[in-house]
Design a protein around this motif. Structure first.
Motif, mmCIF file in Angstrom:
data_model
loop_
_atom_site.group_PDB
_atom_site.id
_atom_site.type_symbol
_atom_site.label_atom_id
_atom_site.label_comp_id
_atom_site.label_asym_id
_atom_site.label_seq_id
_atom_site.Cartn_x
_atom_site.Cartn_y
_atom_site.Cartn_z
ATOM 1 N N ARG A 1 0.801 -1.221 0.000
ATOM 2 C CA ARG A 1 0.000 0.000 0.000
ATOM 3 C C ARG A 1 0.832 1.268 0.000
ATOM 4 N N PHE A 2 1.978 1.258 0.702
ATOM 5 C CA PHE A 2 2.707 2.507 0.887
ATOM 6 C C PHE A 2 4.056 2.560 0.175
ATOM 7 N N THR A 3 4.440 1.488 -0.519
ATOM 8 C CA THR A 3 5.719 1.529 -1.236
ATOM 9 C C THR A 3 5.529 1.317 -2.730
ATOM 10 N N TYR A 4 5.056 0.119 -3.134
ATOM 11 C CA TYR A 4 4.962 -0.186 -4.562
ATOM 12 C C TYR A 4 3.521 -0.267 -5.068
ATOM 13 N N LEU A 5 2.539 0.016 -4.208
ATOM 14 C CA LEU A 5 1.139 0.135 -4.612
ATOM 15 C C LEU A 5 0.664 -1.087 -5.388
ATOM 16 N N HIS A 6 0.804 -2.242 -4.760
ATOM 17 C CA HIS A 6 0.356 -3.494 -5.362
ATOM 18 C C HIS A 6 -1.006 -3.854 -4.770
ATOM 19 N N PRO A 7 -2.021 -4.121 -5.599
ATOM 20 C CA PRO A 7 -3.357 -4.381 -5.052
ATOM 21 C C PRO A 7 -3.490 -5.714 -4.331
ATOM 22 N N TYR A 8 -2.627 -6.697 -4.657
ATOM 23 C CA TYR A 8 -2.828 -8.044 -4.108
ATOM 24 C C TYR A 8 -1.488 -8.761 -3.943
ATOM 25 N N PRO A 9 -0.610 -8.258 -3.064
ATOM 26 C CA PRO A 9 0.722 -8.883 -2.886
ATOM 27 C C PRO A 9 0.663 -10.115 -2.000
ATOM 28 N N ILE A 10 -0.027 -11.130 -2.472
ATOM 29 C CA ILE A 10 -0.286 -12.317 -1.660
ATOM 30 C C ILE A 10 0.992 -13.067 -1.316
ATOM 31 N N ARG A 11 2.056 -12.835 -2.077
ATOM 32 C CA ARG A 11 3.301 -13.567 -1.833
ATOM 33 C C ARG A 11 3.879 -13.279 -0.450
ATOM 34 N N TYR A 12 3.544 -12.122 0.154
ATOM 35 C CA TYR A 12 4.107 -11.800 1.461
ATOM 36 C C TYR A 12 3.507 -12.633 2.579
ATOM 37 N N LEU A 13 2.425 -13.326 2.303
ATOM 38 C CA LEU A 13 1.849 -14.236 3.287
ATOM 39 C C LEU A 13 2.313 -15.672 3.067
ATOM 40 N N PHE A 14 3.199 -15.875 2.102
ATOM 41 C CA PHE A 14 3.625 -17.225 1.757
ATOM 42 C C PHE A 14 4.150 -18.038 2.944
ATOM 43 N N PRO A 15 4.962 -17.466 3.866
ATOM 44 C CA PRO A 15 5.402 -18.280 5.008
ATOM 45 C C PRO A 15 4.255 -18.882 5.805
ATOM 46 N N LEU A 16 3.108 -18.192 5.851
ATOM 47 C CA LEU A 16 1.967 -18.746 6.575
ATOM 48 C C LEU A 16 1.461 -20.021 5.920
ATOM 49 N N TRP A 17 1.474 -20.071 4.563
ATOM 50 C CA TRP A 17 1.017 -21.286 3.882
ATOM 51 C C TRP A 17 1.901 -22.456 4.292
ATOM 52 N N PHE A 18 3.202 -22.201 4.376
ATOM 53 C CA PHE A 18 4.121 -23.281 4.736
ATOM 54 C C PHE A 18 3.871 -23.768 6.161
ATOM 55 N N PHE A 19 3.762 -22.842 7.115
ATOM 56 C CA PHE A 19 3.541 -23.243 8.504
ATOM 57 C C PHE A 19 2.209 -23.960 8.659
ATOM 58 N N CYS A 20 1.169 -23.478 7.953
ATOM 59 C CA CYS A 20 -0.137 -24.142 8.023
ATOM 60 C C CYS A 20 -0.073 -25.542 7.434
ATOM 61 N N LEU A 21 0.576 -25.686 6.280
ATOM 62 C CA LEU A 21 0.705 -27.004 5.666
ATOM 63 C C LEU A 21 1.458 -27.961 6.578
ATOM 64 N N PHE A 22 2.518 -27.468 7.198
ATOM 65 C CA PHE A 22 3.305 -28.300 8.109
ATOM 66 C C PHE A 22 2.437 -28.761 9.279
ATOM 67 N N GLY A 23 1.711 -27.811 9.888
ATOM 68 C CA GLY A 23 0.897 -28.166 11.043
ATOM 69 C C GLY A 23 -0.235 -29.113 10.702
ATOM 70 N N ILE A 24 -0.926 -28.877 9.588
ATOM 71 C CA ILE A 24 -2.025 -29.752 9.181
ATOM 72 C C ILE A 24 -1.493 -31.141 8.838
ATOM 73 N N THR A 25 -0.330 -31.183 8.185
ATOM 74 C CA THR A 25 0.289 -32.475 7.886
ATOM 75 C C THR A 25 0.616 -33.233 9.162
ATOM 76 N N TRP A 26 1.091 -32.520 10.165
ATOM 77 C CA TRP A 26 1.407 -33.146 11.456
ATOM 78 C C TRP A 26 0.172 -33.818 12.039
ATOM 79 N N VAL A 27 -0.966 -33.129 11.975
ATOM 80 C CA VAL A 27 -2.209 -33.670 12.519
ATOM 81 C C VAL A 27 -2.671 -34.881 11.711
#
Length: 452
Positions: free
Chosen positions: A342-368
């Motif tokens: 929002r305040f640097t490169y004005l990207h409407p949907y920079p979903i890549r910055y949440l990518f570490p969450l996908w990894f941690f969620c996948l790891f945890g769900i796999t554990w279960v």
């Protein structure tokens, strides 16, 4: 294969099957984003680097992704056909991720449990990828597991470094048996981590921050140690001297790199934007941006919504470390998303910055899942991967069509999203110049300006 004692061949078979499937994913449902302009930056940089052209004519991004991304590309380049470099890079990256998970898991569980865990992780990754493909997610959020753009490799390497550093420090403390004192690692180890984190810092501050924050999280929330011991790292003069020295040296090196490779300064762009805003305007701008971002996920990220639903049901059964990492990284990554998008490169949907969450969620769900299905017969896991393998073979392969279409473009000036694909598919024979919407040359992330 014996579920009681999996052999080396059992692991070899898993990595062979998963590697082949991941390559097919790169060639089918992930082909378009993996062979897009952002992902073709490093292959083209490598091609210029190993040729007589060099790379000093390149206009690089604020995060040049040199390490370990450039290093892995250099390893693959002599052995892989150039036009297959992005797919083979994605396959190699996922192999290293699975290998790292396997090594980490065997420290906490037996090999008997580690192999089913790897199968479950790969199957869950594939199913969520197919889910995003069938539901029309745009972009496919799990592509970053196979991507060399936006430094997903740096995130994995940074996390690995942080966990390795933490394990070494713990082992040293146990050996010395000094509960109330802290001893630093020997000089060779100190230089190794100093140099490795420096390479990450110069390549991408985001990936460096992930590693540094991960180290703080696993240390401070280690309930097995008294609180005074958890913060002992950060109470010594030597720690702060090393920290300040690290920042000073790397900022100095980065300053000179910016002059050589014409790298724009993210902090300068961010500061210039904030200087034109008032404090009262920042709050509504932030809230409206998060609202719009949430609508993007609702309409374009159904597989992420499904992942969050699974997270809600399984979170209480995640390993403590994964729960702590998710709780810390969720607000931190949202903050980074806001600052950058929002305040640097004005990207409407920079979903890549949440990518570490996908990894941690996948790891945890796999554990279960793997803990619930510990008695799953090996033939079922192998059969599942083989079934998916044949399924993906039925998907369309668009390589030849894309190659033919982009190689036939003859315009000298094209948009940024076409410049690298044209240069890539012609293997450097065509060198179009990227332009912005106003028709002026586009100077960011391009090597086109050495041409007349």
């Amino acid at each position: 294969m014996s579920i009681q004692s999996p052999t080396r061949f059992s692991f070899f078979l898993f990595f062979l099957l998963s590697g082949f499937i991941n390559f097919l994913l790169c060639e089918t449902i992930y082909f378009e984003p993996i062979y897009a302009a952002d992902n073709l930056y490093l292959p083209l940089l490598i091609k210029d680097l190993v040729s007589k052209q060099g790379i000093f004519h390149w206009y690089l991004p604020p995060s040049p992704y040199f390490f370990p991304d450039l290093f892995l590309n250099l390893i693959l380049y002599p052995f892989v056909p150039f036009l297959y470099l992005p797919s083979l890079y994605g396959t190699l990256q996922m192999f290293l991720v699975l290998l790292g998970i396997g090594v980490l898991i065997t420290k906490y569980v037996s090999k008997k449990a580690a192999l089913p865990f790897l199968y479950c992780f790969e199957l869950l990754f594939i199913l969520l990828s197919l889910c995003g493909h069938w539901l029309g997610d745009d972009p496919l959020p799990f592509v970053y597991f196979l991507s060399q753009a936006h430094h997903s490799t740096g995130f994995f390497f940074s996390l690995l470094l942080a966990l390795y550093l933490y394990s070494l420090l713990n082992e040293r403390e146990k050996e010395q048996n000094k509960i109330n004192s802290f001893q630093f690692l020997p000089l060779p180890y100190t230089l190794l981590f100093f140099f490795s984190f420096s390479l990450l810092y110069l390549s991408d501050r985001f990936s460096f921050s992930v590693g540094a924050l991960s180290f703080f999280v696993v240390r401070i929330w280690d309930s097995r140690l008294p609180f005074s011991m958890r913060i002992s790292y950060f109470q010594t003069k030597r720690f702060w001297i090393l920290t300040l020295l690290f920042l000073f040296i790397n900022e100095l090196v980065f300053f000179y790199l910016k002059q050589i490779f014409q790298i724009p300064g993210s902090f300068q762009i961010f500061g210039n934007y904030l200087s034109n805003q008032t404090l009262e305007s920042l709050i509504p701008l932030s809230l409206s941006y998060f609202w719009d971002f949430g609508k993007h996920i609702y309409y374009q990220g159904k597989s992420i919504l499904f992942l969050f639903v699974c997270l809600g049901f399984c979170f209480h059964r995640f390993p403590n470390l994964i729960r702590h990492l998710i709780l810390v990284f969720f607000p931190v990554l949202l903050g980074l998303l806001l600052i950058v998008g929002r305040f640097t490169y004005l990207h409407p949907y920079p979903i890549r910055y949440l990518f570490p969450l996908w990894f941690f969620c996948l790891f945890g769900i796999t554990w279960v899942i793997s803990s619930l299905g510990q008695r799953t017969p090996p033939w079922f896991l192998i059969g599942s991967l083989l079934t998916i393998l044949f399924l993906i073979f039925s998907f369309p392969f668009s390589r030849s069509e894309v190659h033919s279409r982009l190689s036939s473009v003859t315009e000298k000036r094209v948009s940024y999203d076409l410049e690298k694909p044209i240069r890539f598919w012609s293997q450097g024979k065509q060198t179009p110049i990227p332009i912005r919407k106003d028709g002026k040359p586009y100077h960011w992330i391009t090597g086109a300006f050495h041409t007349p």
